[in-house]
Motif scaffolding. Structure first.
Motif, PDB file in Angstrom:
ATOM      1  N   UNK A  65      16.421 106.069 -37.696  1.00  0.00           N
ATOM      2  CA  UNK A  65      16.465 106.270 -36.240  1.00  0.00           C
ATOM      3  C   UNK A  65      17.501 105.350 -35.602  1.00  0.00           C
ATOM      4  N   UNK A  66      18.307 105.908 -34.718  1.00  0.00           N
ATOM      5  CA  UNK A  66      19.230 105.102 -33.921  1.00  0.00           C
ATOM      6  C   UNK A  66      18.418 104.537 -32.761  1.00  0.00           C
ATOM      7  N   UNK A  67      18.152 103.241 -32.798  1.00  0.00           N
ATOM      8  CA  UNK A  67      17.257 102.629 -31.811  1.00  0.00           C
ATOM      9  C   UNK A  67      17.894 102.494 -30.432  1.00  0.00           C
ATOM     10  N   UNK A  68      19.170 102.960 -30.305  1.00  0.00           N
ATOM     11  CA  UNK A  68      19.786 103.026 -28.981  1.00  0.00           C
ATOM     12  C   UNK A  68      19.706 104.449 -28.415  1.00  0.00           C
ATOM     13  N   UNK A  69      19.174 105.378 -29.202  1.00  0.00           N
ATOM     14  CA  UNK A  69      19.050 106.770 -28.760  1.00  0.00           C
ATOM     15  C   UNK A  69      17.646 106.974 -28.201  1.00  0.00           C
ATOM     16  N   UNK A  70      17.547 106.985 -26.871  1.00  0.00           N
ATOM     17  CA  UNK A  70      16.209 107.017 -26.252  1.00  0.00           C
ATOM     18  C   UNK A  70      15.455 108.309 -26.539  1.00  0.00           C
ATOM     19  N   UNK A  71      16.204 109.389 -26.862  1.00  0.00           N
ATOM     20  CA  UNK A  71      15.517 110.662 -27.115  1.00  0.00           C
ATOM     21  C   UNK A  71      14.678 110.598 -28.391  1.00  0.00           C
ATOM     22  N   UNK A  72      15.157 109.830 -29.377  1.00  0.00           N
ATOM     23  CA  UNK A  72      14.415 109.749 -30.641  1.00  0.00           C
ATOM     24  C   UNK A  72      13.617 108.460 -30.796  1.00  0.00           C
ATOM     25  N   UNK A  73      14.153 107.367 -30.261  1.00  0.00           N
ATOM     26  CA  UNK A  73      13.498 106.071 -30.458  1.00  0.00           C
ATOM     27  C   UNK A  73      12.073 106.050 -29.909  1.00  0.00           C
ATOM     28  N   UNK A  74      11.822 106.843 -28.876  1.00  0.00           N
ATOM     29  CA  UNK A  74      10.489 106.800 -28.262  1.00  0.00           C
ATOM     30  C   UNK A  74       9.470 107.655 -29.029  1.00  0.00           C
ATOM     31  N   UNK A  75       9.945 108.458 -29.952  1.00  0.00           N
ATOM     32  CA  UNK A  75       9.059 109.425 -30.619  1.00  0.00           C
ATOM     33  C   UNK A  75       8.561 108.951 -31.982  1.00  0.00           C
ATOM     34  N   UNK A  76       9.440 108.321 -32.760  1.00  0.00           N
ATOM     35  CA  UNK A  76       9.147 108.113 -34.186  1.00  0.00           C
ATOM     36  C   UNK A  76       8.159 106.975 -34.462  1.00  0.00           C
ATOM     37  N   UNK A  77       7.465 107.112 -35.570  1.00  0.00           N
ATOM     38  CA  UNK A  77       6.564 106.069 -36.048  1.00  0.00           C
ATOM     39  C   UNK A  77       6.532 106.094 -37.567  1.00  0.00           C
ATOM     40  N   UNK A  78       6.012 105.023 -38.162  1.00  0.00           N
ATOM     41  CA  UNK A  78       5.925 104.916 -39.628  1.00  0.00           C
ATOM     42  C   UNK A  78       4.452 104.906 -40.050  1.00  0.00           C
ATOM     43  N   UNK A  79       4.191 105.393 -41.255  1.00  0.00           N
ATOM     44  CA  UNK A  79       2.811 105.367 -41.751  1.00  0.00           C
ATOM     45  C   UNK A  79       2.651 106.226 -42.985  1.00  0.00           C
ATOM     46  N   UNK A  80       1.425 106.282 -43.475  1.00  0.00           N
ATOM     47  CA  UNK A  80       1.127 107.078 -44.669  1.00  0.00           C
ATOM     48  C   UNK A  80      -0.343 107.483 -44.663  1.00  0.00           C
ATOM     49  N   UNK A  81      -0.607 108.633 -45.279  1.00  0.00           N
ATOM     50  CA  UNK A  81      -1.989 109.082 -45.459  1.00  0.00           C
ATOM     51  C   UNK A  81      -2.107 109.740 -46.818  1.00  0.00           C
ATOM     52  N   UNK A  82      -3.268 109.581 -47.443  1.00  0.00           N
ATOM     53  CA  UNK A  82      -3.440 110.077 -48.817  1.00  0.00           C
ATOM     54  C   UNK A  82      -4.776 110.781 -48.979  1.00  0.00           C
ATOM     55  N   UNK A  83      -4.812 111.743 -49.909  1.00  0.00           N
ATOM     56  CA  UNK A  83      -6.045 112.445 -50.275  1.00  0.00           C
ATOM     57  C   UNK A  83      -6.124 112.533 -51.792  1.00  0.00           C
ATOM     58  N   UNK A  84      -7.306 112.323 -52.346  1.00  0.00           N
ATOM     59  CA  UNK A  84      -7.535 112.604 -53.764  1.00  0.00           C
ATOM     60  C   UNK A  84      -8.158 113.989 -53.841  1.00  0.00           C
ATOM     61  N   UNK A  85      -7.541 114.865 -54.628  1.00  0.00           N
ATOM     62  CA  UNK A  85      -8.081 116.211 -54.839  1.00  0.00           C
ATOM     63  C   UNK A  85      -8.604 116.307 -56.256  1.00  0.00           C
ATOM     64  N   UNK A  86      -9.796 116.872 -56.413  1.00  0.00           N
ATOM     65  CA  UNK A  86     -10.382 116.977 -57.753  1.00  0.00           C
ATOM     66  C   UNK A  86     -10.813 118.408 -58.048  1.00  0.00           C
TER      67      UNK A  86
END
Ligand code: UT7
Length: 308
Positions: free
Chosen positions: A142-163
């Motif tokens: 993300x270009x942190x000087x680009x207000x159109x994108x900087x306000x939207x993005x976030x970081x993270x992760x989610x996981x599921x175990x399937x059996x």
């Protein structure tokens, strides 16, 4: 017939929280604009895609009561891999000590649903346990000087175990789609920053979610009214409201976590799913509809009867 059920889930987000006030202090934007136009209040920023994926995966394994050595395959959905080579999934395999194979899957914000459907297929092909993770560090592209994108993005992760299960599995129907002629709406070239034609993606996203969700429900012999919980990709609260309204799914059956996490691409659906599970909104027997869309353009929906 052998099917699959989810037996554990986990999430990970970086410690650092970036609020709308933090962004307003350095960009020409306001809390009011961001809240009204996107529904986002804050997001977590930092870490690496593999690091977040390992943390979420470890938590999902713990909840499932499984060791990493019992996993036959890891499918990691990400559009922000640590490197071009090796696949980030291999780093996650090593970090967790998974005995089986590991592969990356890039379908942008649709990635988690693509990975979930693929994992069900691997189980039908003989795998006993598959770990599915959606993990992103969009902040890195993300270009942190680009207000159109900087306000939207976030970081993270989610996981599921399937059996694998001998009874009926939980996946009732799915729909996966792509239209590469729309690549210029959302892209990031090697070494560059994310570009997004927000307005056009918004329009296409609502239509994609509605059409793909309806196709999926029809394949399952269900109607929107049968959906207990709608877990859409968290790109914009207005997209979620518009899609839910067109589907006829009441807002109290929608899971919205974008206010806390922003748009985390392929991590957004598993983050929302975990929120619904942790809060008791999603329980055994619930009919849950997931639907994602994003760069490609891609879209993906799945309807599950939770717990099989
Ligand atoms: O994850 C999957 C793919 N992504 C998406 O699905 C995202 C879809 N798109 C969106 O969510 C929305 O289009 C955005 C949130 C990105 C933008 O909202 P919008 O309502 O479509 O705004 P806009 O781009 O039409 O901009 C409206 C105005 C413009 O000003 P003018 O030209 O009307 O004077 C922008 O310059 O808002 C301005 N603007 C901002 N103002 C304050 C754009 N970004 C900002 C900002 N703060 N951060």
């Amino acid at each position: 017939m052998q099917g699959a059920i989810a037996t554990g889930w986990g999430i990970a987000v970086p410690d650092k929280v970036l609020t709308n006030a933090d962004l307003s202090a350095r960009l020409d934007t306001t809390d009011e604009w961001i809240t009204e136009r996107t529904g986002i209040k804050e997001r977590h920023i930092g870490g690496t895609t593999s690091g977040l994926a390992i943390e979420a995966g470890r938590e999902a394994l713990r909840r499932a009561g499984r060791e990493a050595s019992e996993i036959d395959l890891l499918v990691l959905a990400t559009t922000t891999p640590d490197a071009i080579v090796p696949g980030t999934s291999a780093t996650v395999q090593n970090g967790l000590g998974i005995a089986g194979g590991a592969m990356d899957l890039n379908a942008a914000c649709s990635g988690f649903v693509y990975a979930l459907v693929a994992a069900h297929g691997f189980i039908l092909a003989g795998a006993r346990r598959v770990l599915v993770i959606g993990a992103e560090t969009l902040s890195r592209i993300t270009d942190w000087d680009d207000r159109r994108l900087a306000v939207i993005v976030g970081d993270g992760a989610g996981a599921l175990v399937l059996e694998a299960t001998d009874g009926p599995g939980e996946l009732l129907a799915w729909d996966l789609g792509a239209d590469g002629s729309l690549r210029n709406l959302l892209y990031c070239e090697h070494g560059g920053y994310l570009f997004m034609d927000g307005k056009e993606i918004f329009r296409k996203a609502v239509r994609a979610v509605v059409e793909s969700s309806l196709a999926t429900l029809e394949r399952a012999g269900l109607k929107p009214d049968d959906v207990d919980l709608f877990v859409p990709h968290q790109a914009n609260a207005r997209i979620i409201s518009a899609a839910a309204a067109r589907l006829g799914i009441p807002e109290d059956r929608c899971v919205v976590t974008i206010d806390r996490y922003g748009n985390t691409s392929s991590a957004s659906i598993p983050l929302a799913l975990a929120d619904a599970l942790d809060s008791g909104r999603l329980t055994a027997g619930s009919t849950v509809l997931m639907s994602g869309f994003g760069g490609g353009m891609t879209w993906a929906s799945a309807v599950l009867r939770w717990g099989g």
